[in-house]
Write a protein that holds these residues in place. Structure first.
Motif, PDB file in Angstrom:
ATOM      1  N   THR A 244     -15.010   0.053   3.719  1.00  0.00           N
ATOM      2  CA  THR A 244     -14.549   0.156   5.103  1.00  0.00           C
ATOM      3  C   THR A 244     -13.204   0.866   5.149  1.00  0.00           C
ATOM      4  O   THR A 244     -12.426   0.808   4.194  1.00  0.00           O
ATOM      5  N   PRO A 246      -9.377   1.452   6.413  1.00  0.00           N
ATOM      6  CA  PRO A 246      -8.277   0.584   6.871  1.00  0.00           C
ATOM      7  C   PRO A 246      -7.792   0.999   8.254  1.00  0.00           C
ATOM      8  O   PRO A 246      -8.014   2.134   8.694  1.00  0.00           O
ATOM      9  N   THR A 257      -9.726  -4.247   3.494  1.00  0.00           N
ATOM     10  CA  THR A 257     -10.962  -3.475   3.468  1.00  0.00           C
ATOM     11  C   THR A 257     -12.004  -4.184   2.605  1.00  0.00           C
ATOM     12  O   THR A 257     -11.674  -4.963   1.713  1.00  0.00           O
TER      13      THR A 257
END
Length: 343
Positions: A244, A246, A257
């Protein structure tokens, strides 16, 4: 190795890369750290099983990765020049692995390197390798940028030679389709390995996020490069293919993350070991018995042994629950315990 401020290349790779897609056996003597690596006598080459009265030699040597102390180093509680003595004095480890970030502007500073080399020599410490980040993407689709990235590593090859290392660790970074990145990385590694060969230095690639964390992808790159001084640095924990993004570029944001897709670490290490010239023993957390929670070390080290590897296994503690010193001690104890069981 995921401090966002100082390893932005790695983190960017983990956020942007997509899963790449292989591997031929190679001559172990030409590929593992046990044959091509400059050797040194380590104090961590034997261990004693609980309840046993005699020590037994381990099938591998133990080194200490500087990244284990990244918090202390970034906060200036410890200096890069202090690292070799700390390894020897505090842990009895006589082989060290540097991170270029902690002496970023010193690659061409011969006086500084001479000081570091003398500190190692005075304390019986052997320099194993330099982990290099922030020098550009080896898989950049722009030929000029790619060549610049290769040339940026030349100074680290020369520094590694001067310090007595056997290798520099580089990243197989690049954006785009997996096959396009692979083609570019193969070209870059070939050029850098050619330069390294003239200095008796190996060029090794770590699974470090994105495509490089796909064992099949990286092993196919090694097959395509096909040079005796180009290999891998299998890391037990760096198998995140997609992460993912940040909210910002602060350490706190990056710490939040999550890995969205992960390659099987045991399969990955198995695929990378035929080309290994180093091994990174990553740890984060431990159970009450001192076993690593995220990685079955007995299973993982058996994979390492079955590959015929006898070189250095570098401790790299990256957890947050223990102090850096305690994390290193627990990793060292675990390696020695498992090593004694398998040797």
């Amino acid at each position: 190795m995921n401090n966002p401020k100082h390893r932005r290349d790695f983190l960017r790779q983990m956020a942007l890369y997509t899963m790449g897609a292989g591997m031929l056996p190679s001559v172990l003597a030409a590929c593992n750290g046990g044959s091509s690596e400059k050797t040194a006598k380590d104090s961590t080459t034997t261990a004693t099983l609980p309840g046993a009265s005699e020590t037994k030699p381990l099938f591998f040597k133990i080194s200490l990765a500087e990244w284990s102390f990244h918090q202390a180093l970034f906060s200036n509680k410890m200096s890069h020049l202090d690292f070799p003595l700390k390894a020897k004095k505090d842990f009895g480890i006589e082989a060290v692995e540097y991170v270029n970030q902690f002496f970023k502007d010193k690659a061409n500073d011969r006086a500084y390197l001479a000081d570091l080399k003398k500190r190692c020599s005075d304390n019986g410490v052997h320099s194993v390798l330099i982990m290099c980040d922030g020098e550009g993407d080896m898989g950049d689709q722009d030929p000029k940028k790619r060549l610049k990235a290769v040339e940026n590593h030349y100074k680290w090859v020369e520094a590694a030679e001067y310090l007595g290392c056997h290798a520099i660790r580089v990243n197989a970074a690049g954006e785009g389709k997996a096959e396009d990145v692979a083609k570019a990385v193969v070209e870059s590694l070939g050029k850098l390995a050619e330069f390294g060969n003239a200095h008796n230095i190996n060029v090794i690639v770590e699974n470090h996020g994105g495509n490089s964390s796909n064992g099949k992808w990286l092993s196919s790159v090694m097959k395509a490069v096909n040079r005796p001084n180009c290999g891998t640095l299998p890391d037990f924990g760096n198998f995140c293919l997609n992460r993912t993004k940040p909210e910002d570029n602060t350490p706190e944001a990056w710490a939040k993350t999550k890995c969205l897709e992960e390659y099987d670490r045991y399969e990955g290490v198995t695929e990378l070991m035929p080309f290994a010239k180093g091994v990174s023993a990553k740890t984060h957390d431990f159970d009450i018995n001192g076993n690593c929670i995220e990685t079955d070390y007995h299973k993982m080290m058996k994979i390492v042994k079955d590959a015929g590897y006898t070189g250095h296994v570098g401790i790299e503690y990256e957890g947050a629950q223990l102090s850096e010193d305690e994390g290193v001690r627990k990793t060292l104890a675990l390696l020695k315990k498992v090593g004694a069981e398998l040797s």
